[in-house]
Motif scaffolding. Structure first.
Motif, PDB file in Angstrom:
ATOM      1  N   THR A 276       0.839  -1.207   0.000  1.00 21.93           N
ATOM      2  CA  THR A 276       0.000   0.000   0.000  1.00 21.93           C
ATOM      3  C   THR A 276       0.865   1.244   0.000  1.00 21.93           C
ATOM      4  OG1 THR A 276      -1.752  -1.154   1.201  1.00 21.93           O
ATOM      5  CG2 THR A 276      -1.800   1.257   1.249  1.00 21.93           C
ATOM      6  N   GLY A 277       1.883   1.242   0.856  1.00 22.05           N
ATOM      7  CA  GLY A 277       2.772   2.390   0.942  1.00 22.05           C
ATOM      8  C   GLY A 277       3.535   2.642  -0.340  1.00 22.05           C
ATOM      9  N   ASP A 278       3.885   1.570  -1.078  1.00 22.04           N
ATOM     10  CA  ASP A 278       4.595   1.744  -2.342  1.00 22.04           C
ATOM     11  C   ASP A 278       3.741   2.500  -3.357  1.00 22.04           C
ATOM     12  OD1 ASP A 278       6.966   0.573  -1.586  1.00 22.04           O
ATOM     13  OD2 ASP A 278       6.536  -1.376  -2.492  1.00 22.04           O
ATOM     14  N   ILE A 279       2.460   2.185  -3.413  1.00 17.68           N
ATOM     15  CA  ILE A 279       1.560   2.885  -4.342  1.00 17.68           C
ATOM     16  C   ILE A 279       1.461   4.359  -3.971  1.00 17.68           C
ATOM     17  CG2 ILE A 279      -0.813   3.049  -5.161  1.00 17.68           C
ATOM     18  CD1 ILE A 279      -1.007  -0.015  -4.692  1.00 17.68           C
ATOM     19  N   VAL A 280       1.242   4.608  -2.685  1.00 18.52           N
ATOM     20  CA  VAL A 280       1.122   5.990  -2.208  1.00 18.52           C
ATOM     21  C   VAL A 280       2.428   6.742  -2.436  1.00 18.52           C
ATOM     22  CG1 VAL A 280       0.773   7.432  -0.163  1.00 18.52           C
ATOM     23  CG2 VAL A 280      -0.638   5.385  -0.507  1.00 18.52           C
ATOM     24  N   GLY A 281       3.547   6.116  -2.079  1.00 22.25           N
ATOM     25  CA  GLY A 281       4.842   6.780  -2.195  1.00 22.25           C
ATOM     26  C   GLY A 281       5.211   7.102  -3.626  1.00 22.25           C
ATOM     27  N   ARG A 282       4.996   6.158  -4.526  1.00 22.11           N
ATOM     28  CA  ARG A 282       5.307   6.399  -5.930  1.00 22.11           C
ATOM     29  C   ARG A 282       4.454   7.533  -6.484  1.00 22.11           C
ATOM     30  NH1 ARG A 282       4.330   5.454 -11.239  1.00 22.11           N
ATOM     31  NH2 ARG A 282       6.027   4.599 -12.525  1.00 22.11           N
ATOM     32  N   ASP A 283       3.181   7.541  -6.141  1.00 16.69           N
ATOM     33  CA  ASP A 283       2.293   8.600  -6.624  1.00 16.69           C
ATOM     34  C   ASP A 283       2.728   9.967  -6.102  1.00 16.69           C
ATOM     35  OD1 ASP A 283       0.821   6.735  -7.987  1.00 16.69           O
ATOM     36  OD2 ASP A 283      -0.857   6.694  -6.567  1.00 16.69           O
ATOM     37  N   MET A 284       3.169  10.023  -4.857  1.00 16.47           N
ATOM     38  CA  MET A 284       3.606  11.295  -4.283  1.00 16.47           C
ATOM     39  C   MET A 284       4.870  11.808  -4.964  1.00 16.47           C
ATOM     40  SD  MET A 284       2.857  10.702  -0.206  1.00 16.47           S
ATOM     41  CE  MET A 284       3.426  12.350   0.248  1.00 16.47           C
ATOM     42  N   ILE A 285       5.808  10.892  -5.233  1.00 12.82           N
ATOM     43  CA  ILE A 285       7.030  11.293  -5.927  1.00 12.82           C
ATOM     44  C   ILE A 285       6.709  11.751  -7.350  1.00 12.82           C
ATOM     45  CG2 ILE A 285       9.228  10.460  -6.853  1.00 12.82           C
ATOM     46  CD1 ILE A 285       9.307  10.897  -3.855  1.00 12.82           C
ATOM     47  N   ALA A 286       5.819  11.034  -8.032  1.00 13.28           N
ATOM     48  CA  ALA A 286       5.434  11.416  -9.391  1.00 13.28           C
ATOM     49  C   ALA A 286       4.783  12.795  -9.409  1.00 13.28           C
ATOM     50  CB  ALA A 286       4.486  10.372  -9.974  1.00 13.28           C
ATOM     51  N   ALA A 287       3.976  13.089  -8.386  1.00 11.93           N
ATOM     52  CA  ALA A 287       3.288  14.380  -8.320  1.00 11.93           C
ATOM     53  C   ALA A 287       4.265  15.543  -8.147  1.00 11.93           C
ATOM     54  CB  ALA A 287       2.279  14.370  -7.173  1.00 11.93           C
ATOM     55  N   GLU A 288       5.455  15.252  -7.627  1.00 11.96           N
ATOM     56  CA  GLU A 288       6.464  16.298  -7.466  1.00 11.96           C
ATOM     57  C   GLU A 288       7.233  16.556  -8.745  1.00 11.96           C
ATOM     58  OE1 GLU A 288       8.775  16.425  -3.846  1.00 11.96           O
ATOM     59  OE2 GLU A 288       7.505  14.869  -2.961  1.00 11.96           O
ATOM     60  N   GLY A 289       6.953  15.780  -9.792  1.00 11.79           N
ATOM     61  CA  GLY A 289       7.565  16.011 -11.084  1.00 11.79           C
ATOM     62  C   GLY A 289       8.885  15.298 -11.309  1.00 11.79           C
ATOM     63  N   ASN A 290       9.261  14.422 -10.411  1.00 12.32           N
ATOM     64  CA  ASN A 290      10.505  13.679 -10.593  1.00 12.32           C
ATOM     65  C   ASN A 290      10.363  12.658 -11.717  1.00 12.32           C
ATOM     66  OD1 ASN A 290      11.075  15.089  -8.234  1.00 12.32           O
ATOM     67  ND2 ASN A 290      12.252  13.411  -7.358  1.00 12.32           N
ATOM     68  N   LEU A 291      11.510  12.296 -12.316  1.00 11.54           N
ATOM     69  CA  LEU A 291      11.513  11.368 -13.432  1.00 11.54           C
ATOM     70  C   LEU A 291      11.511   9.935 -12.917  1.00 11.54           C
ATOM     71  CD1 LEU A 291      11.681  10.931 -16.490  1.00 11.54           C
ATOM     72  CD2 LEU A 291      14.178  11.038 -16.289  1.00 11.54           C
ATOM     73  N   ILE A 292      10.507   9.167 -13.313  1.00 10.59           N
ATOM     74  CA  ILE A 292      10.392   7.760 -12.919  1.00 10.59           C
ATOM     75  C   ILE A 292      10.567   6.904 -14.163  1.00 10.59           C
ATOM     76  CG2 ILE A 292       8.855   6.005 -11.979  1.00 10.59           C
ATOM     77  CD1 ILE A 292       7.552   8.197 -10.298  1.00 10.59           C
ATOM     78  N   THR A 293      11.564   6.022 -14.130  1.00 11.78           N
ATOM     79  CA  THR A 293      11.884   5.220 -15.306  1.00 11.78           C
ATOM     80  C   THR A 293      12.041   3.752 -14.920  1.00 11.78           C
ATOM     81  OG1 THR A 293      14.281   5.505 -15.064  1.00 11.78           O
ATOM     82  CG2 THR A 293      13.099   7.174 -16.342  1.00 11.78           C
ATOM     83  N   GLN A 294      12.283   2.931 -15.951  1.00 12.25           N
ATOM     84  CA  GLN A 294      12.499   1.504 -15.741  1.00 12.25           C
ATOM     85  C   GLN A 294      13.584   1.028 -16.697  1.00 12.25           C
ATOM     86  OE1 GLN A 294       9.147  -1.441 -15.054  1.00 12.25           O
ATOM     87  NE2 GLN A 294       9.753  -2.094 -17.103  1.00 12.25           N
TER      88      GLN A 294
END
Length: 344
Positions: A276-294
């Motif tokens: 649950t925390g991973d979903i919330v945490g990833r969404d919060m980081i994405a909302a700050e405009g950071n680059l999320i890649t794979q």
């Protein structure tokens, strides 16, 4: 004389009543923000369940940020010695002390579901680790979710991008992997990570999504990279434990309340909290405009191949210490396979 008899009778009645309805306060401690995933979705609800099911006779106090004293790597000893009644332990923070636990932390060992990985952790713990933890009472054993590379500046997009980076690692097996990838690993507990980033001690590090917001990684780093596929780059093993004498000293009915909130169900509960925390945490980081890649599948395969080299090195180390390293790896793999698909 009649007053003396009355006072004695009253004292006996009070003592008998207190013994019958014994009330206990348990002080548990951890080393992260109370707003992070495990305290929010597991520790606090667990404490509330204990209090409710004991009809208020057990009060569980949860102290974040090591408020009761000591440092994160000393948690196991604080519990064992009775300095605290219980708490959250990362055995890997004491390298080489609990070597058999490291099998679960090897690269690409666990799936990205913390709930599944935690079910596997409890399975493996019951078979191999209870002797190691014999001087505490283990309530749950669990893993976190997917391990992600968080970095200042541009993301790591290929294996070659690791070269020369100073990266924080939480455990011995993780630092072994980071070194194999070409980075300079710096082992440190998670509470030290933000300061190390802000002072330029590290260029980044590996942690799961759920803890990133409470460490302000949205501000301290710029990019975040996961591996492709269903398996995590790395993982970390935890136990939720209490002082053995405190546990054994509880009345039978109160000990039964602890038992009812222990074992596989508690382990999966803790893992589910990380998911649950991973979903919330990833969404919060994405909302700050950071680059999320794979990483691409091809680059992930290159990383996985180096992870296999780490696994073979670990097996050789364990064999040299008198353990059967290959058997421990096989047991960890079996536990993961048996518990894949158990998550809700």
């Amino acid at each position: 004389m009649r007053l003396k008899h009355f006072a004695a009778a009253a004292a006996f009645t009070l003592t008998a009543t207190s013994a019958f309805a014994q009330e206990v306060t348990l002080r548990f401690q951890h080393f992260v923000s109370p707003a992070s995933a495990n305290p929010t979705y597991f520790m606090q609800p667990w404490a509330e369940a204990i209090e409710e099911q004991s009809n208020g006779r057990i009060k569980v106090e949860i102290y974040p940020f090591m408020q009761l004293g000591g440092a994160a790597p000393s948690q196991y000893d604080l519990i064992r010695d009775g300095a605290i009644d219980g708490g959250w332990v990362i055995p890997g923070y004491q390298p080489n002390r609990f070597p058999e636990a490291e099998a679960l932390e090897l690269p690409f060992m666990t799936t990205k579901s913390a709930e599944e990985a935690s079910a596997a952790a409890w399975d493996y713990t019951q078979r191999y680790l209870m002797d190691d933890f014999a001087d505490v009472h283990v309530i749950a054993a669990h893993m976190h979710g997917r391990g992600v590379v968080h970095k200042i500046g541009a993301p790591v997009a290929t294996l070659d991008d690791f070269s020369g980076l100073k990266l924080r690692g939480p455990s011995r097996t993780t630092t072994m992997l980071l070194e194999r990838l070409g980075a300079t690993p710096i082992g440190m507990p998670v509470p030290q990570f933000p300061e190390a980033l802000s002072k330029g001690v590290v260029d980044g590090g590996v942690i799961p999504w759920e803890i990133a917001p409470s460490l302000k990684l949205g501000e301290l780093t710029d990019s975040h990279t996961d591996v492709a596929g269903d398996y995590s780059l790395y993982n970390l093993y935890f136990i939720w434990a209490m002082n053995k004498n405190v546990y054994e000293g509880l009345p039978d009915d109160l000990r039964a309340v602890i038992d009812a909130n222990s074992g596989l169900m508690a382990s999966m509960w803790a893992g589910r909290g990380h998911d649950t925390g991973d979903i919330v945490g990833r969404d919060m980081i994405a909302a700050e405009g950071n680059l999320i890649t794979q990483f691409s599948e091809a680059e992930t395969d290159r990383i996985r191949a180096l992870g296999e080299e780490v696994r073979q090195d670990w097996i050789a180390e364990m064999d040299a210490k008198g353990y059967d390293g290959a058997a421990l790896v096989a047991a960890a793999q079996d536990a993961v396979a048996a518990n894949t698909g158990v998550a809700d």
